[in-house]
Write a protein that holds these residues in place. Sequence first.
Motif, PDB file in Angstrom:
ATOM      1  N   GLN A   1       1.203  -1.132  -0.380  1.00 41.58           N
ATOM      2  CA  GLN A   1       0.148   0.372  -0.105  1.00 41.58           C
ATOM      3  C   GLN A   1       0.445   1.136  -0.043  1.00 41.58           C
ATOM      4  N   TYR A   2       1.007   1.808  -1.214  1.00 36.02           N
ATOM      5  CA  TYR A   2       2.025   3.188  -1.121  1.00 36.02           C
ATOM      6  C   TYR A   2       1.504   3.688  -1.987  1.00 36.02           C
ATOM      7  N   ASP A   3       2.061   5.218  -1.719  1.00 37.16           N
ATOM      8  CA  ASP A   3       1.675   6.608  -2.882  1.00 37.16           C
ATOM      9  C   ASP A   3       3.283   6.405  -3.224  1.00 37.16           C
ATOM     10  N   TYR A   4       4.128   7.259  -4.788  1.00 34.04           N
ATOM     11  CA  TYR A   4       5.069   7.743  -5.673  1.00 34.04           C
ATOM     12  C   TYR A   4       4.194   9.637  -5.616  1.00 34.04           C
ATOM     13  N   MET A   5       5.238  10.386  -4.875  1.00 39.45           N
ATOM     14  CA  MET A   5       4.826  12.310  -5.197  1.00 39.45           C
ATOM     15  C   MET A   5       5.964  12.877  -5.871  1.00 39.45           C
ATOM     16  N   VAL A   6       5.918  13.963  -6.858  1.00 38.74           N
ATOM     17  CA  VAL A   6       6.797  14.558  -6.508  1.00 38.74           C
ATOM     18  C   VAL A   6       6.370  15.812  -6.801  1.00 38.74           C
ATOM     19  N   VAL A   7       7.577  16.775  -6.514  1.00 43.00           N
ATOM     20  CA  VAL A   7       6.858  17.546  -6.319  1.00 43.00           C
ATOM     21  C   VAL A   7       7.675  19.540  -7.351  1.00 43.00           C
ATOM     22  N   ARG A   8       6.445  19.783  -7.749  1.00 45.73           N
ATOM     23  CA  ARG A   8       7.264  19.848  -8.661  1.00 45.73           C
ATOM     24  C   ARG A   8       7.700  21.352  -8.291  1.00 45.73           C
ATOM     25  N   ALA A   9       8.130  22.406  -9.513  1.00 47.12           N
ATOM     26  CA  ALA A   9       9.179  23.527  -9.080  1.00 47.12           C
ATOM     27  C   ALA A   9       8.467  24.674  -8.733  1.00 47.12           C
ATOM     28  N   ASP A  10       6.661  24.667  -8.950  1.00 48.12           N
ATOM     29  CA  ASP A  10       6.078  25.854  -9.108  1.00 48.12           C
ATOM     30  C   ASP A  10       5.019  25.508  -7.860  1.00 48.12           C
ATOM     31  N   GLY A  11       5.752  24.053  -6.519  1.00 49.20           N
ATOM     32  CA  GLY A  11       5.178  24.115  -5.206  1.00 49.20           C
ATOM     33  C   GLY A  11       3.873  22.886  -6.031  1.00 49.20           C
ATOM     34  N   SER A  12       3.414  22.655  -6.432  1.00 52.05           N
ATOM     35  CA  SER A  12       2.035  21.875  -6.663  1.00 52.05           C
ATOM     36  C   SER A  12       2.803  20.134  -7.037  1.00 52.05           C
ATOM     37  N   VAL A  13       2.081  19.237  -7.054  1.00 48.20           N
ATOM     38  CA  VAL A  13       2.664  18.068  -6.532  1.00 48.20           C
ATOM     39  C   VAL A  13       1.863  17.384  -7.370  1.00 48.20           C
ATOM     40  N   VAL A  14       2.624  16.031  -8.142  1.00 51.24           N
ATOM     41  CA  VAL A  14       1.385  15.288  -8.604  1.00 51.24           C
ATOM     42  C   VAL A  14       2.458  13.705  -7.807  1.00 51.24           C
ATOM     43  N   VAL A  15       0.653  13.178  -7.839  1.00 53.69           N
ATOM     44  CA  VAL A  15       0.260  11.891  -6.497  1.00 53.69           C
ATOM     45  C   VAL A  15       0.000  10.812  -7.085  1.00 53.69           C
ATOM     46  N   GLY A  16      -0.044   9.275  -7.212  1.00 49.49           N
ATOM     47  CA  GLY A  16      -0.388   8.529  -7.556  1.00 49.49           C
ATOM     48  C   GLY A  16      -0.310   7.200  -6.714  1.00 49.49           C
ATOM     49  N   GLY A  17      -0.543   6.447  -7.135  1.00 47.01           N
ATOM     50  CA  GLY A  17      -1.006   4.589  -6.098  1.00 47.01           C
ATOM     51  C   GLY A  17      -2.294   5.253  -5.189  1.00 47.01           C
ATOM     52  N   ALA A  18      -2.829   5.872  -4.225  1.00 46.16           N
ATOM     53  CA  ALA A  18      -4.367   5.151  -3.830  1.00 46.16           C
ATOM     54  C   ALA A  18      -4.068   3.232  -3.603  1.00 46.16           C
ATOM     55  N   LYS A  19      -3.152   2.640  -3.708  1.00 42.54           N
ATOM     56  CA  LYS A  19      -2.936   1.543  -3.501  1.00 42.54           C
ATOM     57  C   LYS A  19      -4.112   0.582  -2.378  1.00 42.54           C
ATOM     58  N   GLN A  20      -4.131   1.255  -1.018  1.00 41.44           N
ATOM     59  CA  GLN A  20      -5.545   1.003  -0.115  1.00 41.44           C
ATOM     60  C   GLN A  20      -6.365   0.787  -0.852  1.00 41.44           C
ATOM     61  N   LYS A  21      -7.217   1.876  -1.551  1.00 44.80           N
ATOM     62  CA  LYS A  21      -8.438   1.964  -2.379  1.00 44.80           C
ATOM     63  C   LYS A  21      -7.977   0.540  -3.747  1.00 44.80           C
ATOM     64  N   VAL A  22      -7.257   0.549  -4.308  1.00 44.38           N
ATOM     65  CA  VAL A  22      -7.228   0.475  -5.668  1.00 44.38           C
ATOM     66  C   VAL A  22      -7.134  -0.981  -5.127  1.00 44.38           C
ATOM     67  N   LEU A  23      -6.274  -1.236  -4.776  1.00 41.22           N
ATOM     68  CA  LEU A  23      -6.482  -3.143  -4.542  1.00 41.22           C
ATOM     69  C   LEU A  23      -7.523  -3.460  -3.550  1.00 41.22           C
ATOM     70  N   LEU A  24      -8.284  -3.239  -3.322  1.00 37.77           N
ATOM     71  CA  LEU A  24      -9.710  -3.168  -2.252  1.00 37.77           C
ATOM     72  C   LEU A  24     -10.658  -4.519  -3.474  1.00 37.77           C
ATOM     73  N   SER A  25     -10.359  -4.352  -4.897  1.00 41.73           N
ATOM     74  CA  SER A  25     -11.001  -5.320  -5.656  1.00 41.73           C
ATOM     75  C   SER A  25     -10.008  -5.867  -7.040  1.00 41.73           C
ATOM     76  N   ASP A  26      -9.767  -6.814  -7.487  1.00 42.06           N
ATOM     77  CA  ASP A  26      -9.225  -6.828  -8.464  1.00 42.06           C
ATOM     78  C   ASP A  26      -9.472  -6.305  -9.301  1.00 42.06           C
ATOM     79  N   SER A  27     -11.117  -6.604  -9.492  1.00 34.19           N
ATOM     80  CA  SER A  27     -11.809  -5.754 -10.868  1.00 34.19           C
ATOM     81  C   SER A  27     -11.291  -3.431 -11.308  1.00 34.19           C
ATOM     82  N   ASN A  28     -11.021  -3.208  -9.814  1.00 35.59           N
ATOM     83  CA  ASN A  28     -10.289  -1.996 -10.048  1.00 35.59           C
ATOM     84  C   ASN A  28      -8.987  -2.120 -11.211  1.00 35.59           C
ATOM     85  N   TRP A  29      -8.440  -2.941 -10.990  1.00 32.52           N
ATOM     86  CA  TRP A  29      -6.466  -2.984 -11.707  1.00 32.52           C
ATOM     87  C   TRP A  29      -6.078  -3.872 -12.274  1.00 32.52           C
ATOM     88  N   GLU A  30      -6.414  -5.441 -12.184  1.00 29.74           N
ATOM     89  CA  GLU A  30      -6.100  -6.218 -12.944  1.00 29.74           C
ATOM     90  C   GLU A  30      -6.667  -6.428 -14.517  1.00 29.74           C
TER      91      GLU A  30
END
Length: 462
Positions: free
Chosen positions: A302-331
């Motif tokens: 259960q993990y996320d990854y995140m980059v901080v852009r030079a303007d201070g905004s962020v891009v974050v991905g993962g949400a595995k706690q939610k995604v992995l609740l059902s295989d039909s979400n991802w597999e």
Amino acid sequence: MTAPDFFPHPEPTQSYWLTHEDDLANHRTTEELPQEADYVVIGSGYAGTTSAYYLLKDEKFRPSTVILEARSACSGATARNGGHLKPDCYLSFWTYAKMFGPRTAAQLINHEIKHLKEIKKLVEEENIDCDFHLTRAIDVFLDERVSVPTIQAYREMVKAGYLDTSDIEFWANPKEAEQVSGMKDALCAFSFTAGHIWPYKFIMHLLRRAVEWGANLQTNTPVTTLSEKPDAEGRWTVTTPRGTIRAKNVVIATNAYTAGIMPEFKDKIVPVRGIAAHIAVPEGQRPPHLNNSYAVRFGPKQYDYMVVRADGSVVVGGAKQKVLLSDSNWENVTDDSKLIEGADEYFDGYMQRHFNGWEDSGATTTKIWTGIMGYSKDFMPFLGRMPGKRGIWLNTGFTGHGMPRILLSSVALAGLMKGEVDDLSHTDIPWPFWATEERIRSTESVVQSYMAGDKHNGEKKN
Ligand SMILES: Cc1cc2nc3c(=O)[nH]c(=O)nc-3n(C[C@H](O)[C@H](O)[C@H](O)COP(=O)(O)OP(=O)(O)OC[C@H]3O[C@@H](n4cnc5c(N)ncnc54)[C@H](O)[C@@H]3O)c2cc1C
């Protein structure tokens, strides 16, 4: 679960990176498809574009090359990812060591680390406007189920001595980990050199170069079939709704969708849906300072990854706690036109929940999207000649972790195609990447057990 059709969905969600559309996005170099080519590259993401770039880079050898892309240029995983160029420099060591031996595990890790300098060099040489930043990545662990075994595994890895760990810093004390990372409830943290980039801008620049060097780019042109055999002249027939091309060589850079044109890869490269978001403070406000990139571990897998852009905004991905609740979400999902239920709200208030000093920032999600990764059954890409199919070349299956793996794979593949090397064993590409007959035939897969974490014990949950 409905079986995927293995073709890119015609109406994907829009990612943050795609908000600046490149003028090559829907480019067709010629009105009609060429009927013949020395090379057809299928896919215009990171793998397809860099394959074409290195194939054509040397002006003394410029074979006729057509790049076919099902949707707009570079609209697959590359333009929907987290933008994190992060070598996995310790976490998977023992997993790889168990699968391939400790020396090969170290080789795999060093190959990823090498990408940082190579990509920086390329960005500088080509003067690419793609927000490339060399930074420190901080891995933060918030749960003892992952912090305790990771600390132990890390110490054993250092003791085993296969890797140079001088670039890795490590805090096992929760107070220090929280202070260094700025993350609430941190139990331990690791930091090491990494990078982040605007992946779409990076690749579109290289694609433009390939076109300048003679590549014929044909967007919105899905390949529907690839002949099973070459014809009597040794040419493969590549079929699209706009006509066919007879090609001496075909580069497969279709990642998650590879089984759509090469059925041999069904269950070998599995489409896996991921989700990411862009978060920013309201316009005119100053975001609290953060200058590292992150991976946050909330529990097993259960993990996320995140980059901080030079303007201070962020891009974050993962949400595995939610995604992995059902295989039909991802597999086995190829549909990136929809978000993932439950994971769509996951990023609301994310920075306020997890980062000290962001409580009153007003940060909100400005964009959220999905993308399709190609998970190979042993986590390794398939690179090189397709066994038994002369003229078919593979650069595919980068398993959600292509940023620090693809560039040098494409360099090596181009060397093979141009005859500069006769085999990947004469390059520094780690052997688990080689597309051997044995790997392609094997029915074993570690994808389900890897993704599942502690969610279930081998049972499928739909
Ligand atoms: C949400 C998300 C977050 C991610 N975050 C990261 C990250 O932070 N760091 C990291 O290292 N990796 C990350 N990844 C993975 C990374 O994006 C991929 O490993 C990498 O982009 C793969 O590049 P590619 O060229 O192989 O695939 P793609 O970019 O998917 O390119 C394949 C192309 O082939 C085209 N295509 C497929 N089939 C056909 C066909 N039949 N005919 C014509 N064209 C076809 C597709 O339309 C697509 O454009 C992430 C992925 C996702 C989805």
